[in-house]
Design a protein around this motif. Structure first.
Motif, PDB file in Angstrom:
ATOM      1  N   GLU A 450       0.695  -1.661   0.142  1.00  0.00           N
ATOM      2  CA  GLU A 450       0.439  -0.041   0.349  1.00  0.00           C
ATOM      3  C   GLU A 450       0.919   1.343   0.259  1.00  0.00           C
ATOM      4  O   GLU A 450       0.523   2.734  -0.506  1.00  0.00           O
ATOM      5  CB  GLU A 450      -0.770  -0.117   1.503  1.00  0.00           C
ATOM      6  CG  GLU A 450      -2.497   1.086   1.187  1.00  0.00           C
ATOM      7  CD  GLU A 450      -3.479   0.568   2.197  1.00  0.00           C
ATOM      8  OE1 GLU A 450      -3.345   1.956   2.575  1.00  0.00           O
ATOM      9  OE2 GLU A 450      -3.063  -0.421   3.019  1.00  0.00           O
ATOM     10  N   ASP A 454       1.324   4.033  -3.424  1.00  0.00           N
ATOM     11  CA  ASP A 454       0.922   5.224  -2.667  1.00  0.00           C
ATOM     12  C   ASP A 454       2.224   6.280  -3.012  1.00  0.00           C
ATOM     13  O   ASP A 454       1.295   7.172  -4.047  1.00  0.00           O
ATOM     14  CB  ASP A 454       1.315   5.297  -1.308  1.00  0.00           C
ATOM     15  CG  ASP A 454      -0.358   6.226  -1.135  1.00  0.00           C
ATOM     16  OD1 ASP A 454      -1.615   6.198  -1.686  1.00  0.00           O
ATOM     17  OD2 ASP A 454       0.242   7.201  -0.143  1.00  0.00           O
ATOM     18  N   ALA A 457       1.754   6.439  -7.341  1.00  0.00           N
ATOM     19  CA  ALA A 457       0.491   6.312  -7.303  1.00  0.00           C
ATOM     20  C   ALA A 457       0.891   8.438  -7.607  1.00  0.00           C
ATOM     21  O   ALA A 457       0.305   9.153  -8.908  1.00  0.00           O
ATOM     22  CB  ALA A 457      -0.154   7.121  -6.993  1.00  0.00           C
ATOM     23  N   ARG A 460       3.502   8.990 -10.313  1.00  0.00           N
ATOM     24  CA  ARG A 460       2.941   9.495 -11.262  1.00  0.00           C
ATOM     25  C   ARG A 460       1.692  10.934 -11.667  1.00  0.00           C
ATOM     26  O   ARG A 460       2.144  10.785 -13.507  1.00  0.00           O
ATOM     27  CB  ARG A 460       1.987   8.117 -11.662  1.00  0.00           C
ATOM     28  CG  ARG A 460       2.602   6.453 -11.828  1.00  0.00           C
ATOM     29  CD  ARG A 460       1.687   5.011 -11.675  1.00  0.00           C
ATOM     30  NE  ARG A 460       1.253   5.799 -13.362  1.00  0.00           N
ATOM     31  CZ  ARG A 460      -0.109   4.907 -13.707  1.00  0.00           C
ATOM     32  NH1 ARG A 460      -1.188   4.488 -12.581  1.00  0.00           N
ATOM     33  NH2 ARG A 460      -0.519   4.860 -14.759  1.00  0.00           N
ATOM     34  N   GLU A 461       1.600  10.852 -10.201  1.00  0.00           N
ATOM     35  CA  GLU A 461       0.598  12.012 -10.950  1.00  0.00           C
ATOM     36  C   GLU A 461       1.456  13.661 -11.332  1.00  0.00           C
ATOM     37  O   GLU A 461       1.403  13.775 -11.802  1.00  0.00           O
ATOM     38  CB  GLU A 461       0.226  13.073  -8.903  1.00  0.00           C
ATOM     39  CG  GLU A 461      -1.340  12.568  -9.359  1.00  0.00           C
ATOM     40  CD  GLU A 461      -1.921  12.325  -7.662  1.00  0.00           C
ATOM     41  OE1 GLU A 461      -2.235  13.723  -6.952  1.00  0.00           O
ATOM     42  OE2 GLU A 461      -2.834  11.268  -7.343  1.00  0.00           O
ATOM     43  N   SER A 468       8.319   6.084 -11.053  1.00  0.00           N
ATOM     44  CA  SER A 468       7.417   5.062 -10.937  1.00  0.00           C
ATOM     45  C   SER A 468       7.700   4.110 -11.593  1.00  0.00           C
ATOM     46  O   SER A 468       7.577   2.621 -11.204  1.00  0.00           O
ATOM     47  CB  SER A 468       5.924   6.171 -12.341  1.00  0.00           C
ATOM     48  OG  SER A 468       5.244   4.681 -12.872  1.00  0.00           O
ATOM     49  N   ASP A 484      -1.463  -1.007 -13.602  1.00  0.00           N
ATOM     50  CA  ASP A 484      -2.533  -0.148 -13.639  1.00  0.00           C
ATOM     51  C   ASP A 484      -3.964  -0.129 -14.042  1.00  0.00           C
ATOM     52  O   ASP A 484      -3.944  -0.413 -15.297  1.00  0.00           O
ATOM     53  CB  ASP A 484      -1.859   0.993 -14.573  1.00  0.00           C
ATOM     54  CG  ASP A 484      -0.423   1.255 -13.423  1.00  0.00           C
ATOM     55  OD1 ASP A 484      -0.452   0.947 -12.519  1.00  0.00           O
ATOM     56  OD2 ASP A 484       0.681   1.514 -14.331  1.00  0.00           O
ATOM     57  N   LYS A 486      -8.668   0.922 -14.050  1.00  0.00           N
ATOM     58  CA  LYS A 486      -9.213   2.321 -14.452  1.00  0.00           C
ATOM     59  C   LYS A 486      -9.672   2.469 -13.018  1.00  0.00           C
ATOM     60  O   LYS A 486      -9.722   3.681 -12.774  1.00  0.00           O
ATOM     61  CB  LYS A 486     -10.718   1.478 -14.973  1.00  0.00           C
ATOM     62  CG  LYS A 486     -10.916   2.444 -16.236  1.00  0.00           C
ATOM     63  CD  LYS A 486     -12.196   2.287 -16.904  1.00  0.00           C
ATOM     64  CE  LYS A 486     -12.501   1.597 -17.987  1.00  0.00           C
ATOM     65  NZ  LYS A 486     -13.447   0.482 -18.736  1.00  0.00           N
ATOM     66  N   GLU A 487      -9.711   1.218 -12.020  1.00  0.00           N
ATOM     67  CA  GLU A 487     -10.592   1.398 -10.925  1.00  0.00           C
ATOM     68  C   GLU A 487      -8.793   1.535 -10.060  1.00  0.00           C
ATOM     69  O   GLU A 487      -8.978   1.466  -9.034  1.00  0.00           O
ATOM     70  CB  GLU A 487     -10.940   1.061 -10.421  1.00  0.00           C
ATOM     71  CG  GLU A 487     -11.772  -0.008 -11.523  1.00  0.00           C
ATOM     72  CD  GLU A 487     -13.730   0.537 -11.108  1.00  0.00           C
ATOM     73  OE1 GLU A 487     -13.920   0.253 -10.273  1.00  0.00           O
ATOM     74  OE2 GLU A 487     -13.810   0.990 -12.142  1.00  0.00           O
ATOM     75  N   GLY A 488      -7.716   1.913 -10.411  1.00  0.00           N
ATOM     76  CA  GLY A 488      -6.800   2.563  -9.255  1.00  0.00           C
ATOM     77  C   GLY A 488      -5.947   1.016 -10.226  1.00  0.00           C
ATOM     78  O   GLY A 488      -5.787   0.613 -10.682  1.00  0.00           O
ATOM     79  N   THR A 489      -4.776   0.711  -8.712  1.00  0.00           N
ATOM     80  CA  THR A 489      -3.860  -0.265  -8.945  1.00  0.00           C
ATOM     81  C   THR A 489      -3.649  -0.722  -8.520  1.00  0.00           C
ATOM     82  O   THR A 489      -4.271  -0.946  -7.043  1.00  0.00           O
ATOM     83  CB  THR A 489      -2.310   0.882  -9.015  1.00  0.00           C
ATOM     84  OG1 THR A 489      -2.151   1.811  -9.376  1.00  0.00           O
ATOM     85  CG2 THR A 489      -0.629  -0.253  -9.175  1.00  0.00           C
ATOM     86  N   SER A 490      -3.769  -2.154  -8.675  1.00  0.00           N
ATOM     87  CA  SER A 490      -3.680  -4.074  -7.615  1.00  0.00           C
ATOM     88  C   SER A 490      -2.526  -4.083  -8.219  1.00  0.00           C
ATOM     89  O   SER A 490      -1.641  -4.207  -9.192  1.00  0.00           O
ATOM     90  CB  SER A 490      -4.862  -4.647  -7.936  1.00  0.00           C
ATOM     91  OG  SER A 490      -4.267  -4.483  -9.758  1.00  0.00           O
TER      92      SER A 490
END
Length: 495
Positions: A450, A454, A457, A460-461, A468, A484, A486-490
């Motif tokens: 996590e 985080d 992310a 990447r922003e 990244s 990566d 649509k609903e975030g990264t897993s």
RNA sequence: GGUCGCGUGGCCGAGCGGUUAGGCAGAGGUCUGCAACACCUUGUACGGCGGUUCGAAUCCGUCCGCGACCUCCA
């Protein structure tokens, strides 16, 4: 008890027969176990995985199953007449029982790694010498054996006058004579070359020997299974299994012994599993064409490019019917590994699915596939076919997850059935499991990931692709795949 | 030599008289900052030659090739 008709290919009749237990609701099942004189090899594992599936399925159907799988720790003679156990003992300077214990432990450990359920009873040949001696006596009393110099031989000619010798393996006694005529001079005490020892007189340096009415000696190899199956399952029981290399002489002689001792056939259904090949050839310890389970798991072998986890290997075995030869290849295992992961990913998604319950437009498709999967299992435990149905369900699950199909076209009842049947097939029947890790490790790992994701992310922003990608690549090197979406990264761990 | 079994698309592997097996790889697409992963779609087949049949991968014959057992093997 589930209401389903199970058909089993019976080696004795060479036909698929409806399975009807002798006592409704109960099944007596005997499978020839290993001879514990060296490490188990993969071929053994395939056999016991195959019977594990059958055992599990019978349990799933609701039968009360007594599953007896023996351990052979005496009586297996080598070409030179030496006992396997004794040979192992002498080689390592151990007591024969130490050899047996050592390799029994290894065998049990490997069975557990493959998630093979333990049998209900696991009798040992050396623990049943008295039963074996009694059986020799019964066979003598019935006139189907003779004594020569302290050894006792099964009299195949006398037996064949009253019974059918060779039914299981399709052998004819005259041909057996013709085959081994050249060797007659070596047969010594036997009246006929197809006769076989049920009690052997031991010479002085033989390590494993017991008192008997005929000599200080040891029981013949085939006798233990006859004696132990009778003791724990009765004179006639439902199901007898083993590798098809045991058909002759082992099982043929086992049948003869049981018939000779009690006049009845031991098992109603005989089931034989086919061999595991590697690169198109039989796996065997004696030539180099072999890989140990351990080497397969670690990848430490010329035959594989990488290691494969025990569950991937088990899944690989399930993709082939037990009655066919299975060719172990690196490519086949790699393909199985991917399929296995796809199956389990879909399973996880399925458990998370929720429906508001609509008109059930796709209920019929799904129910049909699940019904067929169980029909396939009822058709002689056809795991590859059942798996193919499951993969069709996998495609549907993925469509539901992706929104290509509307989850609300599924009624609550059908979704629940999917979830429970999928679970039953994967875990209870196929005996697969997910790679386990301790839960505390799991929590730590989640926390760490996590944090890392985080940080990534944030990078990447700020379009800091260097940072990244570094995080992503370094994790990839540890076999942790960052996704990566649509609903975030897993993330997932690749084994 | 005897007994039994098998030859299915690039690979693995079901089916065994008429209907899409399935997995992996390949191709196309969706997703992505680029990727990877994931997902969707999708082509190619039944060792050769005869025969039976309205119809054969599926039955029969034959030839070729392979394997297991016959000796310890799961």
């Amino acid at each position: 008890m589930k209401d389903s008709k199970l058909y089993i290919e019976n080696s004795l009749t060479r036909q698929k027969e409806l399975f009807t237990p002798l006592n409704p609701g109960f099944v007596g099942m005997y499978v020839c176990g290993p001879t514990v004189y060296s490490d188990v090899h993969l071929g053994n594992c395939r056999t016991f995985v195959s019977f594990d599936i059958m055992y599990r399925y019978l349990l799933y159907l609701g039968y009360k199953v007594r599953y007896v799988r023996n351990i052979t720790d005496v009586g297996h003679l080598l070409d030179d007449g030496e006992d396997r156990m004794s040979k192992g003992a002498k080689a390592d300077n151990l007591e024969p029982m130490e050899v047996a214990q050592k390799y029994s432990n290894g065998f049990h450990q490997m069975m557990s790694v493959f998630n093979v359920l333990p049998p209900s009873i696991e009798p040992r040949a050396t623990g049943h010498i008295i039963e074996q001696i009694e059986m020799v006596q019964s066979i003598l009393d019935n006139g189907y054996a003779y004594e020569a110099n302290g050894s006792v031989y099964f009299d195949t000619l006398a037996f064949a006058k009253d019974h059918n010798y060779g039914e299981l393996s399709g052998r004819v006694i005259d041909e057996l004579l013709a085959e081994s005529r050249d060797n007659l001079k070596h047969q010594g005490e036997k009246k006929h070359p197809s006769d076989f020892a049920i009690w052997m007189k031991a010479d002085e340096n033989h390590l494993m020997k017991w008192n008997s009415p005929w000599s200080v000696g040891f029981p013949g190899w085939h006798l233990e299974c006859s004696a132990m199956s009778t003791k724990y399952l009765g004179k006639t029981f439902d199901f007898h299994g083993g590798g098809n290399d045991l058909k002759f002489p082992h099982h043929e002689n086992e049948i003869a012994q049981n018939m000779g001792a009690c006049g009845c056939t031991p098992a109603k259904y005989w089931v034989h599993t086919n061999m595991l090949l590697m690169n198109g050839r039989k796996m065997s310890k004696s030539d180099g064409n072999t890989i140990s389970p351990g080497e397969l798991f670690t990848g430490d072998s010329v035959h594989v490019t990488k290691g494969y986890s025990p569950m991937v290997v088990r899944f690989f075995m399930l993709q082939c019917h037990y009655n066919s030869t299975l060719d172990l290849t690196d490519g086949g295992l790699a393909a199985a590994e991917k399929g296995y992961h796809r199956l389990f990913e879909a399973y996880k998604h399925l458990q998370a699915l929720e429906t508001e319950g609509g008109d059930g437009a796709i209920n019929a498709t799904i129910n049909g596939l699940l019904d067929q999967a169980f029909d396939d299992m009822n058709d002689d435990f056809n795991t590859p076919k059942a798996l193919s149905r499951l993969f069709e369900v996998v495609t549907l699950i993925n469509k539901l997850v992706d929104g290509h199909e509307n989850v609300n076209d599924l009624t609550e009842a059908t979704l629940q059935r999917m979830q429970s049947d999928f679970h039953a097939l994967l875990f209870d029947i196929f005996g697969l499991k997910e790679h386990e890790s301790s839960s505390s490790d799991h929590d730590k790992m989640d926390g760490l990931m996590e944090l890392l994701l985080d940080l990534r992310a944030q990078a990447r922003e700020q379009k800091d692709w260097g940072t990244s990608d570094k995080i992503r690549d370094q994790l990839a090197a540890l076999n942790i795949v960052v996704k990566d979406g649509k609903e975030g990264t897993s993330w997932t761990i690749n084994s």
